[in-house]
Design a protein around this motif. Structure first.
Motif, PDB file in Angstrom:
ATOM      1  N   SER A 651      -9.154   4.568  -6.122  1.00 10.73           N
ATOM      2  CA  SER A 651      -9.056   3.950  -7.355  1.00 10.73           C
ATOM      3  C   SER A 651      -7.348   4.018  -7.573  1.00 10.73           C
ATOM      4  O   SER A 651      -6.845   3.265  -7.241  1.00 10.73           O
ATOM      5  N   VAL A 677      -6.808  -0.810  -7.774  1.00 15.55           N
ATOM      6  CA  VAL A 677      -6.356  -1.930  -8.838  1.00 15.55           C
ATOM      7  C   VAL A 677      -5.135  -2.557  -8.383  1.00 15.55           C
ATOM      8  O   VAL A 677      -4.167  -1.963  -7.764  1.00 15.55           O
ATOM      9  N   TRP A 680      -2.800  -4.974 -13.059  1.00 14.69           N
ATOM     10  CA  TRP A 680      -3.426  -4.174 -14.218  1.00 14.69           C
ATOM     11  C   TRP A 680      -3.865  -4.879 -15.259  1.00 14.69           C
ATOM     12  O   TRP A 680      -4.584  -4.470 -16.405  1.00 14.69           O
ATOM     13  N   TYR A 683      -7.555  -4.928 -15.488  1.00 14.43           N
ATOM     14  CA  TYR A 683      -8.320  -3.564 -15.544  1.00 14.43           C
ATOM     15  C   TYR A 683      -8.771  -3.477 -17.055  1.00 14.43           C
ATOM     16  O   TYR A 683      -8.389  -4.408 -17.927  1.00 14.43           O
ATOM     17  N   THR A 688      -5.754   1.186 -19.915  1.00 11.50           N
ATOM     18  CA  THR A 688      -4.437   0.392 -19.495  1.00 11.50           C
ATOM     19  C   THR A 688      -3.576   0.204 -20.514  1.00 11.50           C
ATOM     20  O   THR A 688      -2.314   0.303 -20.438  1.00 11.50           O
ATOM     21  N   SER A 706       2.191  -3.836 -11.119  1.00 11.97           N
ATOM     22  CA  SER A 706       0.777  -4.295 -10.368  1.00 11.97           C
ATOM     23  C   SER A 706       1.032  -4.862  -9.097  1.00 11.97           C
ATOM     24  O   SER A 706       2.179  -5.749  -8.750  1.00 11.97           O
ATOM     25  N   VAL A 729     -13.432  -1.049 -11.157  1.00  8.96           N
ATOM     26  CA  VAL A 729     -12.449  -1.704 -10.694  1.00  8.96           C
ATOM     27  C   VAL A 729     -13.071  -2.820  -9.909  1.00  8.96           C
ATOM     28  O   VAL A 729     -13.704  -2.581  -8.703  1.00  8.96           O
ATOM     29  N   ASP A 733     -10.301  -7.775  -7.752  1.00  2.78           N
ATOM     30  CA  ASP A 733      -8.863  -7.270  -7.481  1.00  2.78           C
ATOM     31  C   ASP A 733      -8.410  -7.454  -6.078  1.00  2.78           C
ATOM     32  O   ASP A 733      -7.482  -7.750  -5.760  1.00  2.78           O
TER      33      ASP A 733
END
Length: 783
Positions: A651, A677, A680, A683, A688, A706, A729, A733
Motif C-alpha cells: 500500500s 499507489v 495519487w 486515489y 489524498t 506520483s 488501491v 494503478d
C-alpha cells in the motif's frame, strides 16, 4: 548410554526442524498455528463479567467467551446467552441507573442495578439512535427519517419532526406565466372560484385541528442527516446534504466468480471529484419556524491556502474571496440544556472551529480555532464528519483535544468566559481520553514513557499529576469496568501476541493473565526481539526504527528495509504488530543472515503534528529520504554492503518502494511493491486531498509525488504484486505503471496479480505465493 545419546540427538533434530521457519509455515492460517488473541472486549453492566472474542478451539471463526469475576477462568458463552445480552452501544441517564439502546431495530431499557431489560418497541420499522430527554422522562429516537419521543410513564409516542421527502406543493413553484393563467381562470369561472374557496376553507380547518403537529419540512431533493433534539425538546437541529453532480464512481472488475461471468464491483470516486455540499438548520418547535445556522462570519472563512502562491497565473486576487465550503457537526448539548457547542470544519481540512451555538438565533460564537496549512488531524481531533473527542465537564466547561502546540493534548474552555486551559503538555500524545462517571477524573492513554509504549493514567479533571495505572512494558489497551474499579487489559510485547489480563484500577496493582492463546508450535520458535533505535535524518530529526540483526556467524552483509503501510501508522513500537506476517518474515530473513530495518518514517503516527504532516505536498519526499538515510546507517554502522540493500512494503509501503526504485535507484538493488499507489490522482479524496490538495488546484504536488512520472529512473529489479479485486488501491494503478514500463523498454521488472484478493489478502496460498516471490527477489538480486 549410546542409545540414550542417539535418542537425544533425534529429539534435538526434531525440535530444531519444528522450529525452523519457512514461508509456507508463517503464511498459513494464523488461527491454526499461532493461535487467536482475545479481542472485542466489553463488560457487563454490573462490572462482574468480562466478555471477549476468542478462538482457543481453532475454529474458522471466533466465539464469545466470558470471565465471571472473581473467577478468572474463560468460559464459552452459549448462543442463547449471547442473544440475550444488551447492546454494547447505548446512552445512560445522568446517574447511570438506566441505559437505553437499540438492538436489531428495536428499543430496550436496561436497569443497571438489577440487570433487568425492558423492551420498549416491537415494530417492522427500525427505531434507532435512542437517548434520554433532559428531564429523563422520555426517550428520543429516530424512525423513518423523523424524530420521536417515547414517554416512559405511559408509553405514549409523539412525533417531534415532520421531514418530508420531495418538494413543496406544485402551486408554490409556479412561474409568473402559470400564476397569471391560474388567477385568470379563477376570475373567469365562478364554479372554479367557489370550489377553490371551499378547498381553502377545508384546508384551513384541517390545519387548525392539527395545530399541535410538527411543521412540514420538505427536503427538496436533499438528504437528511443527524437530526438531534435539544434536552428541553424545543430545538431540532439537522443537516441537509446536496449530492454532488458529475461525480463519477470507479468500477473494479471481478474475473473469478461463482456465475462464471465477469462481474463489476462498484467502487469509490477519485480525488478531486465533485463533493456533496452541506447546510445545517434549526427547527424551533416553540416558534414553529426553521432557520439556517450561519457560518459566513467564521474567522478565516475566506482565507486562501498558501500553496496557491505557487500558481501566480491563477485568479487568486479577486476583491472578495469566496467563502470556503464548510460542514457543521453536532451539536453537543450541556446536561442542563442551556448551552450547545458545534464543530465546524472546512472542506480543505485546514481549519477546525469550535463554536458556541445560540439555538434561538442560529448564530455562532468562536471558542477555539485550529488552523493548519497542511491539514487538521491527530489523535482525538476527529475527521470531517466527527466532533472528535469533545464533551461537557459541567454546564459551562467543555474538554477537547487539539494539536495546537504540536502534539495532541487535552484542553478545556469555559463557554461563558472564553477562558481556555491546556491540561496536558509535552512531547507525547494523548491517544485516548475519557471522563469518569463522577466527572472528577480523566482516564488517559498516552505514549509519554516512550513513543512506542502506551500506558493508562488517571488525572484530576483540572489537570495536574498523571497517576500511572499500568506497568507492563509494551502495549496496554484498557477497557474500564462500568464501576471504574477494574480494568480488562489487552497486553502484548514485540515478540508476544496479545493476551487478556485483569487488574484493579489502581497504581502498582498486579495484572493477572487470564488467557493463554498461543500454540505449542508457535512457541517452539524463539521469536526475536528487535532493538528499537533512533538515528538522525538529514534535517536533524530523530527517526525511530526497529533493527533485526543476525548472529555474527550468519551475517551476509545483505539488508532489507521494510516500509509499513497507511502512511499515518506506527510500527516501531513495543507491542505485537498488526504486521505480524511481516514480523515473522523478518525473523526468517534474519535466520538467513539478513539485517532488517523497519522505520517509522515521516508521516507516521505517534510523534506529533510535524511528523504527521511532514509529507505535505510531497509524498516520496522526507518519507523516502528517511529510508535513504536508514540505508546509509546500515552501511556505516551495521556493516551492510551498499550494493546489497533491498526494500519492500504494501500500500503506502508499496508506493515508497516505487519511489525508492525510481528516484534513488543507486541506493536499492531490488524492491517489492505490493498493492502500490502509482498515481495519487487515482486515489480517494478523503486521504489524498489532505496531503496533496486536489490535482486540479495543486498539480505540482501530484507530479512530484506520483511514481508513474518517475518510472524512467528504474535500475534495480522490481517486483509488483496486486490483488485484482482491490477496491482501495485499484489494480488499474499497477497496470498503468506496467504500460509505462513497457513503453520505457524496461525489462528488469515482473508483476504478479491475484484474481481473488482485495487490498488485504485473505487466502494463505496468496500470502505464500507473494512472499515466496519477495524472498526469491532478494535471494537472487542481492548477490
Amino acid at each position: 548410554m549410546k542409545k540414550h545419546f542417539i535418542l537425544l540427538v533425534v529429539l534435538f533434530c526434531s525440535l530444531t526442524t519444528k522450529a525452523q521457519l519457512t514461508v509456507e509455515k508463517i503464511m498459513q492460517e494464523p488461527y491454526k498455528w499461532i493461535g487467536t488473541s482475545p479481542g472485542n472486549i466489553f463488560w457487563s453492566e454490573d462490572s462482574k463479567t468480562i466478555y471477549f472474542s476468542w478462538n482457543p478451539d481453532k475454529n474458522k471463526s471466533d466465539s464469545l467467551y466470558k470471565i465471571v469475576l472473581p473467577d478468572k477462568t474463560p468460559v464459552k458463552v452459549t448462543p442463547k446467552e449471547r442473544r440475550s445480552l444488551p447492546s454494547q452501544q447505548g446512552t445512560y441517564n445522568k446517574d447511570y441507573s438506566l441505559k437505553v439502546y437499540e438492538k436489531q431495530g428495536e428499543l430496550y431499557l436496561l436497569y443497571a442495578k438489577t440487570q433487568k431489560i425492558k423492551q420498549l418497541t416491537n415494530t417492522i420499522e427500525r427505531e434507532a439512535g435512542p437517548y434520554f430527554s433532559g428531564d429523563e422522562t422520555k426517550i428520543i429516537f429516530t424512525k423513518s427519517g423523523n424524530v420521536f419521543s417515547l414517554n416512559l410513564a405511559d408509553g405514549m409516542i409523539s412525533q417531534l419532526s415532520n421531514f418530508i421527502v420531495g418538494n413543496k406543493k406544485a402551486e408554490a413553484r409556479l412561474n409568473e406565466e402559470e400564476k397569471w393563467l391560474k388567477n385568470d381562470q379563477i376570475a373567469l369561472f365562478e364554479i372554479l372560484k367557489e370550489r377553490k374557496e371551499k378547498k381553502d376553507l377545508t384546508e384551513k380547518n384541517a390545519k387548525a385541528d392539527l395545530a399541535k403537529r410538527p411543521k412540514e419540512i420538505y427536503l427538496e431533493g436533499k438528504n437528511l442527516e443527524t437530526p438531534l433534539v435539544s434536552p428541553d425538546l424545543r430545538f431540532i437541529t439537522y443537516r441537509l446534504s446536496t449530492p454532488a453532480v458529475g461525480a463519477k464512481n470507479t468500477i473494479v472488475p471481478s474475473y473469478v466468480t461463482e456465475s462464471g461471468f465477469t462481474e463489476d464491483i462498484p467502487a469509490r470516486t477519485k480525488v478531486g471529484s465533485p463533493m456533496s455540499s452541506y447546510e445545517s438548520y434549526i427547527y424551533d418547535t416553540k416558534k414553529d419556524t426553521v432557520y439556517q445556522i450561519s457560518t459566513k462570519d467564521l474567522a478565516g472563512i475566506t482565507q486562501q491556502p498558501e500553496f496557491l502562491k505557487d500558481y501566480p497565473k491563477k485568479d487568486t486576487t479577486r476583491k472578495k474571496q469566496a467563502d470556503r465550503k464548510v460542514i457543521v457537526v453536532g451539536p453537543r448539548w450541556s446536561d442542563n440544556g442551556t448551552q450547545a457547542v458545534v464543530v465546524v470544519r472546512s472542506f480543505d481540512n485546514k481549519d477546525r472551529w469550535i463554536m458556541l451555538l445560540n439555538a434561538e438565533t442560529g448564530k455562532l460564537k468562536l471558542l477555539d480555532r485550529q488552523h493548519d496549512e497542511a491539514w487538521i488531524g491527530g489523535p482525538g481531533v476527529g475527521f470531517t464528519l466527527s466532533v472528535g473527542n469533545l464533551d461537557w465537564i459541567d454546564d459551562q466547561t467543555i474538554y477537547f483535544q487539539s494539536e495546537a502546540d504540536g502534539y495532541s493534548h487535552l484542553y478545556t474552555i469555559n463557554v461563558i468566559t472564553g477562558e481556555k486551559k491546556q491540561l496536558t503538555s509535552g512531547k507525547f500524545e494523548i491517544q485516548q481520553a475519557q471522563l469518569s462517571k463522577d466527572k472528577q477524573w480523566f482516564y488517559l492513554t498516552t505514549n509519554e514513557v516512550h513513543p512506542g509504549e502506551t500506558h493508562f493514567y488517571k488525572m484530576a479533571v483540572a489537570g495536574g499529576e498523571r497517576i500511572r495505572i499500568t506497568s507492563l512494558t509494551g502495549g496496554n489497551e484498557v477497557t474500564l469496568s462500568p464501576d471504574e474499579k477494574t480494568i480488562a487489559l489487552r497486553y502484548s510485547y514485540m515478540n508476544k501476541p496479545w493476551e487478556l489480563y485483569v487488574q484493579d484500577n489502581a497504581p502498582a496493582a498486579k495484572a493477572e493473565q487470564v488467557t493463554h492463546s498461543l500454540t505449542d508450535e508457535f512457541k517452539a520458535y524463539a521469536w526475536k526481539e528487535p532493538q528499537i533505535i533512533t538515528f538522525k535524518a538529514r534535517d536533524g530529526i530523530d527517526i525511530y526504527a526497529r533493527i533485526y540483526e543476525p548472529a555474527k556467524k550468519l551475517k551476509n552483509k545483505k539488508a532489507v528495509i521494510f516500509v509499513h503501510g497507511a502512511g499515518y501508522l506506527q510500527n516501531v513500537h513495543k507491542w505485537w504488530s498488526q504486521y505480524f506476517r511481516e514480523y515473522m518474515f523478518h525473523n526468517l530473513l534474519v535466520d538467513k543472515g539478513y539485517t532488517v530495518l523497519d522505520i517509522d518514517y515521516r508521516a507516521s503516527a505517534g510523534y506529533g503534528r510535524d511528523v504527521r504532516t511532514g509529507i505535505y505536498r510531497f509524498m516520496g519526499g522526507k518519507d523516502l529520504t528517511d529510508h535513504v538515510d536508514g540505508a546509509k546507517l546500515l552501511t556505516e554502522k551495521y556493516g551492510i554492503d551498499p550494493k546489497k540493500i533491498g526494500i519492500y512494503g504494501g500500500s503506502y509501503g508499496g508506493f515508497i518502494t516505487l519511489m525508492a526504485m525510481f528516484t534513488t535507484p543507486d541506493v536499492f538493488a531490488a524492491g517489492a511493491a505490493l498493492r502500490p499507489v502509482t498515481d495519487w490522482a487515482a486515489y480517494n479524496h478523503g486521504y489524498t486531498a489532505n496531503i496533496l490538495n486536489e490535482p486540479q488546484t495543486d498539480s505540482l504536488a501530484y507530479r512530484k509525488s506520483s511514481p508513474i512520472y518517475h518510472a524512467a529512473g528504474l535500475k534495480g529489479h522490481l517486483l509488483i504484486c496486486h490483488g485484482m479485486v482491490d477496491v482501495n488501491v485499484h489494480i488499474q494503478d499497477s497496470y498503468r505503471l506496467v504500460q509505462r514500463l513497457i513503453e520505457l523498454k524496461k525489462e528488469n521488472w515482473e508483476m504478479a496479480s491475484y484474481p481473488m484478493e482485495d487490498h488485504g489478502f485473505v487466502e494463505p496460498t496468496s500470502w505464500m505465493d507473494e512472499y515466496k516471490r519477495i524472498l526469491k527477489l532478494f535471494e537472487e538480486r542481492l548477490k
